[in-house]
Design an enzyme around this catalytic site. Structure first.
Site, PDB file in Angstrom:
ATOM      1  CE  LYS A   1      -1.496  -3.667   3.287  1.00 54.00           C
ATOM      2  NZ  LYS A   1      -1.625  -4.856   2.438  1.00 54.00           N
TER       3      LYS A   1
ATOM      4  CE1 TYR B   1      -4.471  -2.202   4.959  1.00 51.93           C
ATOM      5  CE2 TYR B   1      -3.448  -0.066   4.580  1.00 51.93           C
ATOM      6  CZ  TYR B   1      -4.005  -1.235   4.092  1.00 51.93           C
ATOM      7  OH  TYR B   1      -4.094  -1.436   2.729  1.00 51.93           O
TER       8      TYR B   1
ATOM      9  CB  SER C   1      -0.853   0.006   1.271  1.00 53.86           C
ATOM     10  OG  SER C   1      -1.443   1.276   1.481  1.00 53.86           O
TER      11      SER C   1
END
Ligand code: NAD
Length: 267
Positions: free
Chosen positions: A172, A168, A155
Site C-alpha cells: 500500500k 501488505y 489503506s
C-alpha cells in the site's frame, strides 16, 4: 451527523451517467459496494472478479449494478489476463472513463523473521503489480480519449506501519508512490489519479480480526468515531471521486477512516 440511512444514496442517478467504469475485485466487500453505487449513479459498470468460485457473486453484483453491467473474470496480477479484461471493456463499451483498482489481499499476521516469501510475492503481485497493470492498460485508452479517472483503493497502511503485515503495508505504501507518479505523468492528458484510503471497514478481508472481541475492542479504541466503517461509506467517496464534483482532485490520497489516521490513543 456521522451516519446516514444505507438505503438512501446521497448521489443522484445521473452523477455518473454515460460513464464506463471498471472495478477490480468487485464480487465482495468494498468493490461490490462501489460497483453497486456506480451503477446507481448511472455508470455502466464492469465487475471484475478473480476466480470461478466468485462468478455467482460477481454476476449478482452486475445484476444489481444495472442493465449495462457485466461481470468479467481476470486475475489482476496476470498481465495477459488484464489485457484480456480491458479488451472485453473495449469490445463491450468502446471506452473507459473510470478505473477503480480495488482488488487486494492480506495474509494472517506474521512476524518478519517468519514471514513466508510466497505470501510476500502473492500480496505484492495482487495489490501492487495488479494496480500497475490496470493503470497501464487504462492509460493506453484514456490518453487518446484525453481524460479519465483512476482511483486506487489503498489503506491507512499506505502511511501507517502495520506490524505483522509487512507485505501488505509495503504494497500500500508503494501504491501511494505509484499513484503520485502516474498522476503527474497523466495530468497533461486530463487524467486524474488518486488513492482512496479506507480505515477499518467490515468486509471479508478482516472478518477474523473483527470477530475476535479483544482485537475488535482494541481497534475501536483507535477510531475517533468509535465504530468500524461500512463498505457503502467508501463507495460514496468513490462516487464523488469519479464524478464532476472532483475535477480538481489528483495526486493525493483521500482517507475515509473515521479519524483513525489522527488518533492520539486517548492522549
Ligand atoms: P474483500 O476480500 O471482500 O475484497 C477483495 C476482493 O479482491 C475480493 O473480491 C477478491 O476476490 C478480489 N481479488 C483478490 N485477488 C484478486 C486478483 N488477483 N484479481 C482480481 N481480484 C482479486 O475485502 P475488501 O475489504 O473489500 O478489500 C477491498 C480493498 O480494500 C483491498 O484493496 C483492501 O486492501 C482495501 N482495504 C480494505 C480495508 C478494510 O478494512 N476492509 C481497509 C483498507 C483497505
Amino acid at each position: 451527523m456521522t451516519d446516514r440511512k444505507q438505503d438512501a444514496p446521497p448521489f443522484t442517478p445521473s452523477a455518473l451517467a454515460g460513464r464506463v467504469a471498471l472495478v477490480t475485485g468487485a464480487g465482495s466487500g468494498i468493490g461490490r459496494a462501489i460497483a453497486l453505487a456506480f451503477g446507481a449513479a448511472g455508470a455502466a459498470v464492469v465487475v471484475n472478479y478473480h476466480a470461478d468460485a466468485g462468478r455467482d457473486e460477481a454476476e449478482e453484483v452486475a445484476r444489481g449494478a444495472g442493465r449495462a453491467a457485466i461481470a468479467v473474470k481476470a486475475d489482476v496480477a496476470d498481465a495477459a489476463a488484464v489485457a484480456a479484461l480491458f479488451g472485453q471493456v473495449d469490445a463491450t463499451h468502446g471506452r473507459l472513463d473510470v478505473l477503480v483498482n480495488n482488488a487486494g489481499i492480506e495474509s494472517p499476521p506474521t512476524p518478519i523473521e517468519r514471514y513466508p516469501v510466497e505470501d510476500f510475492d502473492r500480496i505484492i503481485a495482487t495489490n501492487l503489480r495488479g494496480a500497475f497493470l490496470c493503470i497501464r492498460e487504462a492509460a493506453r485508452r484514456m490518453i487518446p480519449a484525453r481524460g479519465g479517472r483512476i482511483i486506487n483503493i489503498s489503506s491507512v497502511h499506505e502511511d501507517l506501519a502495520f506490524p505483522g503485515n509487512a507485505a501488505y503495508a509495503a504494497s500500500k505504501g508503494a501504491l501511494r508512490m505509484l499513484m503520485r507518479t502516474t498522476a503527474l505523468e497523466l495530468a497533461p492528458h486530463g487524467i486524474t489519479v488518486v488513492n482512496l484510503a479506507p480505515g477499518a471497514i467490515e468486509t471479508p478481508i478482516n472478518r477474523a480480526t473483527l470477530a475476535d472481541p479483544s482485537l475488535r475492542t482494541a481497534l475501536l479504541a483507535e477510531i475517533p468515531l468509535g465504530r468500524v466503517g461500512r463498505p457503502d461509506e467508501i463507495a460514496d467517496a468513490a462516487v464523488f471521486l469519479a464524478s464532476d464534483a472532483a475535477t480538481y482532485l489528483t495526486a493525493t490520497t483521500v482517507f475515509v477512516d473515521g479519524g483513525l489516521m489522527r488518533s492520539t490513543r486517548g492522549l
